[in-house]
Design a protein around this motif. Structure first.
Motif, PDB file in Angstrom:
ATOM      1  N   TRP A 135       0.694  -1.150  -0.007  1.00  0.00           N
ATOM      2  CA  TRP A 135      -0.094   0.080   0.195  1.00  0.00           C
ATOM      3  C   TRP A 135       1.002   1.344  -0.077  1.00  0.00           C
ATOM      4  O   TRP A 135       0.566   2.271  -0.661  1.00  0.00           O
ATOM      5  CB  TRP A 135      -0.853   0.040   1.177  1.00  0.00           C
ATOM      6  CG  TRP A 135      -1.270   1.451   1.520  1.00  0.00           C
ATOM      7  CD1 TRP A 135      -2.495   1.932   0.780  1.00  0.00           C
ATOM      8  CD2 TRP A 135      -1.006   2.271   2.319  1.00  0.00           C
ATOM      9  NE1 TRP A 135      -2.794   3.195   1.288  1.00  0.00           N
ATOM     10  CE2 TRP A 135      -1.934   3.431   2.395  1.00  0.00           C
ATOM     11  CE3 TRP A 135       0.045   2.372   3.293  1.00  0.00           C
ATOM     12  CZ2 TRP A 135      -1.792   4.474   3.045  1.00  0.00           C
ATOM     13  CZ3 TRP A 135       0.379   3.456   4.107  1.00  0.00           C
ATOM     14  CH2 TRP A 135      -0.584   4.582   3.958  1.00  0.00           C
TER      15      TRP A 135
ATOM     16  N   LEU B 174       1.103   4.124  -2.980  1.00  0.00           N
ATOM     17  CA  LEU B 174       0.588   5.523  -2.833  1.00  0.00           C
ATOM     18  C   LEU B 174       1.751   6.594  -3.164  1.00  0.00           C
ATOM     19  O   LEU B 174       1.489   7.599  -3.859  1.00  0.00           O
ATOM     20  CB  LEU B 174       0.471   5.633  -0.947  1.00  0.00           C
ATOM     21  CG  LEU B 174       0.073   7.136  -0.648  1.00  0.00           C
ATOM     22  CD1 LEU B 174      -1.173   7.722  -1.395  1.00  0.00           C
ATOM     23  CD2 LEU B 174       0.091   7.228   0.763  1.00  0.00           C
TER      24      LEU B 174
ATOM     25  N   ASP C  95      -5.589  14.036   6.813  1.00  0.00           N
ATOM     26  CA  ASP C  95      -5.401  12.406   6.636  1.00  0.00           C
ATOM     27  C   ASP C  95      -4.702  12.262   5.480  1.00  0.00           C
ATOM     28  O   ASP C  95      -3.787  11.217   5.382  1.00  0.00           O
ATOM     29  CB  ASP C  95      -6.842  11.945   6.262  1.00  0.00           C
ATOM     30  CG  ASP C  95      -8.012  11.838   7.449  1.00  0.00           C
ATOM     31  OD1 ASP C  95      -7.545  11.925   8.695  1.00  0.00           O
ATOM     32  OD2 ASP C  95      -9.234  11.965   6.999  1.00  0.00           O
TER      33      ASP C  95
ATOM     34  N   GLU D 269      -1.161   9.826   5.999  1.00  0.00           N
ATOM     35  CA  GLU D 269      -0.843   8.645   5.349  1.00  0.00           C
ATOM     36  C   GLU D 269       0.281   8.620   4.375  1.00  0.00           C
ATOM     37  O   GLU D 269       1.008   7.902   4.221  1.00  0.00           O
ATOM     38  CB  GLU D 269      -2.084   8.491   3.971  1.00  0.00           C
ATOM     39  CG  GLU D 269      -3.326   8.147   4.692  1.00  0.00           C
ATOM     40  CD  GLU D 269      -4.442   7.751   3.833  1.00  0.00           C
ATOM     41  OE1 GLU D 269      -4.142   8.049   2.671  1.00  0.00           O
ATOM     42  OE2 GLU D 269      -5.603   7.372   4.016  1.00  0.00           O
TER      43      GLU D 269
ATOM     44  N   ALA E 195       3.340   6.301   4.823  1.00  0.00           N
ATOM     45  CA  ALA E 195       4.201   5.645   3.676  1.00  0.00           C
ATOM     46  C   ALA E 195       5.571   5.749   3.578  1.00  0.00           C
ATOM     47  O   ALA E 195       6.363   4.770   3.330  1.00  0.00           O
ATOM     48  CB  ALA E 195       3.270   5.851   2.418  1.00  0.00           C
TER      49      ALA E 195
END
Length: 327
Positions: free
Chosen positions: A237, A241, A303, A307, A311
């Motif tokens: 993930w 991203l 948010d 994230e 990452a």
């Protein structure tokens, strides 16, 4: 010898039944993820209600089935279930004792009394031989230790001073026992907290198992989330991203990954981040606009920031890529 084995097995079943009752754990609801395959022994039909509410199913334990609720209080008179014969207890007009009092009385009669508060609960997983040695070592340290088998786990109740000196006694007891993982609750200083202690011990075990630690005490699990996010799916993930930014940096000039990292590390402070990168703040502003365009996401969204930072930390924990780019 055979009779001795039979009696030993019956006593073990009785101790398991007592501890389940005291902790409020349903017979039929041992999580496969936490305790291995579900047990095949007959269930007594449910555990009934607890007056203090501590027996409610929590964590990964499943809820009792409809038969358990229908059974109501009746199974409390036979704490061992159909495979362990409990004493016939009657009260002849007197008030029935609490579950805590009843369990403590029977445990004392078995010769293994439950410790009084403050106390801790420990959950040990691993090979049966390792769990047995661990329980024996703890028992050698403590006068009052109550241990029972919950499927693929050994559950122990002991005095809270077991946690003294950063739980060094527990660490020593678990030493050189391959594949053993132990979770220990925080010290419980009030009565009727046994179910919460069990929940804490299970949670500490889960954290320790994921982090590769032998002994983990609830509340002392460490501050970083990253060790628990290291599997391939989570890393995939993170890479996905960041992929648009990584592809841009590989094919054009701009150092967008390093710029986003520096900007996030400086909490959006333009001058400080630009100084880290060795560029003018207007250059950094341009790069951040390009990052937004390429990602299709706004960097003023908390948010999105969270994230992206997660990452970046997963893909490059120490920021080596950023340093090589001049950060």
């Amino acid at each position: 010898l055979e009779q001795s084995r039979t009696l030993g097995a019956a006593e073990a079943r009785m101790k398991t039944a007592l501890l389940r009752l005291w902790l409020g754990v349903p017979w039929e609801a041992v999580s496969a993820a936490e305790h291995g395959p579900a047990e095949t022994r007959p269930a007594p039909g449910g555990r009934g209600g607890r007056s203090n509410g501590a027996g409610a199913s929590s964590g990964t334990d499943a809820a009792p089935g409809p038969n358990a609720q229908a059974a109501g209080h009746s199974d409390r008179s036979s704490v061992g279930g159909p495979t362990a014969h409990a004493p016939d207890v009657s009260f002849s007009g007197a008030a029935a004792p609490s579950i805590d009092s009843l369990v403590r009385t029977i445990a004392r009669d078995l010769g293994t009394p439950l410790p009084t508060t403050p106390l801790v609960v420990a959950v040990a997983h691993g090979p049966e031989a390792a769990r047995s040695v661990f329980a024996e070592r703890i028992a050698a340290l403590e006068a009052d230790v109550f241990a029972a088998e919950f499927g693929e786990a050994t559950v122990l109740v002991a005095a809270a001073h077991l946690l003294d000196d950063d739980a060094s006694a527990v660490q020593r007891a678990a030493r050189e026992l391959p594949e053993l993982v132990v979770g220990v609750s925080a010290a419980q200083t009030a009565d009727a907290r046994e179910a919460e202690a069990y929940r804490q011990a299970r949670q500490a075990y889960g954290v320790g198992a994921r982090a590769g630690r032998t002994v983990t005490v609830y509340g002392h699990t460490g501050a970083s989330l990253l060790p628990f996010l290291g599997d391939d799916a989570v890393r995939g993930w993170a890479e996905e991203l960041l992929a648009p930014l990584t592809a841009h940096d590989a094919s054009a000039r701009g150092d967008l990954v390093a710029s986003v990292r520096a900007w996030l590390a400086r909490h959006g402070q333009w001058d400080a981040a630009a100084n880290d990168l060795g560029v003018h703040r207007h250059t950094l502003r341009y790069r951040m606009r390009r990052a937004e365009e390429i990602l299709g996401r706004r960097l003023d969204d908390p948010d999105v920031r969270a994230e992206l930072w997660l990452a970046l930390r997963l893909v490059d924990p120490e920021g080596t890529g950023a340093r090589s780019a001049g950060v």
